[in-house]
Structures are given as C-alpha cells and as structure tokens.
Design an enzyme around this catalytic site. Structure first.
Site, PDB file in Angstrom:
ATOM      1  NE  ARG A  64      -3.700  -2.076   2.655  1.00 25.28           N
ATOM      2  CZ  ARG A  64      -3.549  -3.242   3.271  1.00 25.28           C
ATOM      3  NH1 ARG A  64      -2.428  -3.524   3.912  1.00 25.28           N
ATOM      4  NH2 ARG A  64      -4.534  -4.125   3.260  1.00 25.28           N
ATOM      5  CE  LYS A 115      -7.826  -0.414   4.763  1.00 27.57           C
ATOM      6  NZ  LYS A 115      -8.401  -0.636   3.431  1.00 27.57           N
ATOM      7  CG  HIS A 152      -5.301   0.624  -4.915  1.00 29.96           C
ATOM      8  ND1 HIS A 152      -5.073   0.017  -3.702  1.00 29.96           N
ATOM      9  CD2 HIS A 152      -6.328  -0.036  -5.489  1.00 29.96           C
ATOM     10  CE1 HIS A 152      -5.945  -0.979  -3.547  1.00 29.96           C
ATOM     11  NE2 HIS A 152      -6.718  -1.027  -4.619  1.00 29.96           N
ATOM     12  NE  ARG A 194      -3.157  -3.325  -1.672  1.00 24.82           N
ATOM     13  CZ  ARG A 194      -2.650  -4.093  -0.712  1.00 24.82           C
ATOM     14  NH1 ARG A 194      -1.331  -4.211  -0.578  1.00 24.82           N
ATOM     15  NH2 ARG A 194      -3.442  -4.752   0.119  1.00 24.82           N
ATOM     16  CG  HIS A 243      -6.654  -8.178   1.136  1.00 27.28           C
ATOM     17  ND1 HIS A 243      -6.707  -8.530  -0.195  1.00 27.28           N
ATOM     18  CD2 HIS A 243      -6.439  -6.846   1.154  1.00 27.28           C
ATOM     19  CE1 HIS A 243      -6.534  -7.454  -0.945  1.00 27.28           C
ATOM     20  NE2 HIS A 243      -6.364  -6.413  -0.149  1.00 27.28           N
ATOM     21  CE1 TYR A 258      -5.891  -5.598  -6.086  1.00 26.57           C
ATOM     22  CE2 TYR A 258      -6.686  -6.847  -4.208  1.00 26.57           C
ATOM     23  CZ  TYR A 258      -6.186  -5.676  -4.748  1.00 26.57           C
ATOM     24  OH  TYR A 258      -5.982  -4.599  -3.935  1.00 26.57           O
TER      25      TYR A 258
END
Length: 192
Positions: A39, A69, A140, A143, A166, A175
């Site tokens: 990120r 995050k 992003h 990513r 995640h 994705y």
C-alpha cells in the site's frame, strides 16, 4: 478496478528520466511498488531497517503494525527484483548524501524526510502523463497489477491474500479477473 499489463508497466518506467536528480529514486519507487504490492502508506513509512541489514536487502519484509492498514503487522517475501530495488535505493541515498541509518526513510525527498503518500501519488501521476498512458496509474493500480500478475502466473488466492495483508479472502477476490492469457491456458488444459 483494473491493472496495468506488463507492457504498460514498462511504458511507465520508460517515462522516467534516469538522469534527472531524482529519476533513479522514482524509477526504483515505481518498480518496488509493482514488485511488492505494498500500500502507498506502507511504502511511505518504510525505513532502512525494515528492508536492509548487514549490507544487503532482507529476504523478508517485516511490516510493523504502525505502518500497516489496521492494527496488524505482516511479513512478506521480497523477490529478487524487489531486493535489487532496495539495494539500489540505499546506494542512491548514500550517493546523494542522505542517511542510510536504520531509522532513515528508504524513499526520501530533497530535505531528507520520507516521501509522503501524496508525493508518491503525484510522482506516479506525473510519469503516467509523460508515458501517455490513457488509463489510471496510481500506487493502488500498481498494487492491483502486482496481485493480478501473481494470480495470472498461478499463485494461489490465499498466498496473494497473505502478501497483500487482507483479512478476508473476499477482499482479495476483487483482483481475480479472466485475462485472455489465463482463459487461453484454461481452455488448452481442458481440451488436452
């Protein structure tokens, strides 16, 4: 959500003037983001100690919760290209007279501080325009491109989930897309 194809990543990297004062840093920054799937905030928060020890890049990146995050740290492998980016960036910092001390930012601005999230976004946007890419290219997007490339090349969804950090597999499933390459490969396997 979409990703950049490998040729578009090359186009973006080719837009960087390596002879400009911070061209090498910018090139390494873009390539590092693409090779790690970090990120933008995680990349902004990296310090030398996170990625470099005993004169070489680490094989594993231990991201502390303070830059991740959510309240969780994570560990991810660094491939050979990502490790080369780190070693070249540390050398760039050394050559420019920037600190390479363990607590020094990996990606630094002119005044030796860490690149902010917004600065990284602006850098990538500037090269997107220079590269004449008519689609979004953001941290992003890099990513997403990393994740899509891993999945297209046979990595499991759970591996990509862990690398991206995640909590839920549903977050990683965005994705997954049916690329032409994968469709062709799947059709060939079915017919075999």
């Amino acid at each position: 959500m979409f990703s950049l194809a490998p040729h578009q990543i090359r186009q973006l990297l080719a837009a960087v003037d390596l002879n400009s004062p911070f061209g090498r840093r910018d090139y390494l920054l873009i390539l590092f983001l693409y090779q790690t799937g970090l990120r933008v905030g995680e990349c902004s928060g990296l310090i030398t100690h996170h990625v470099f020890s005993k004169g070489q890049a680490r094989e594993w990146l231990h991201l502390p919760a303070s830059i991740c995050k959510g309240p969780r740290s994570r560990v991810l492998p660094l491939n050979a290209t990502a490790r080369a980016c780190i070693e070249k960036q540390v050398q760039f910092n050394r050559d420019r007279g920037f600190s390479v001390a363990p607590a020094a930012p990996l990606f630094q601005h002119r005044k030796h501080g860490p690149l902010s999230i917004r600065s990284i976004q602006k850098i990538i946007e500037r090269y997107r325009v220079t590269a004449d890419l008519d689609l979004r290219a953001t941290p992003h997007t890099l990513r997403h491109s990393f994740a899509s490339n891993m999945l297209d090349n046979g990595s499991s969804l759970t591996s990509v989930q862990r690398i991206l950090g995640h909590r839920r597999i549903a977050s990683t499933q965005v994705y997954v897309h049916a690329s032409r390459k994968k469709l062709q490969r799947d059709a060939a396997e079915f017919g075999g």
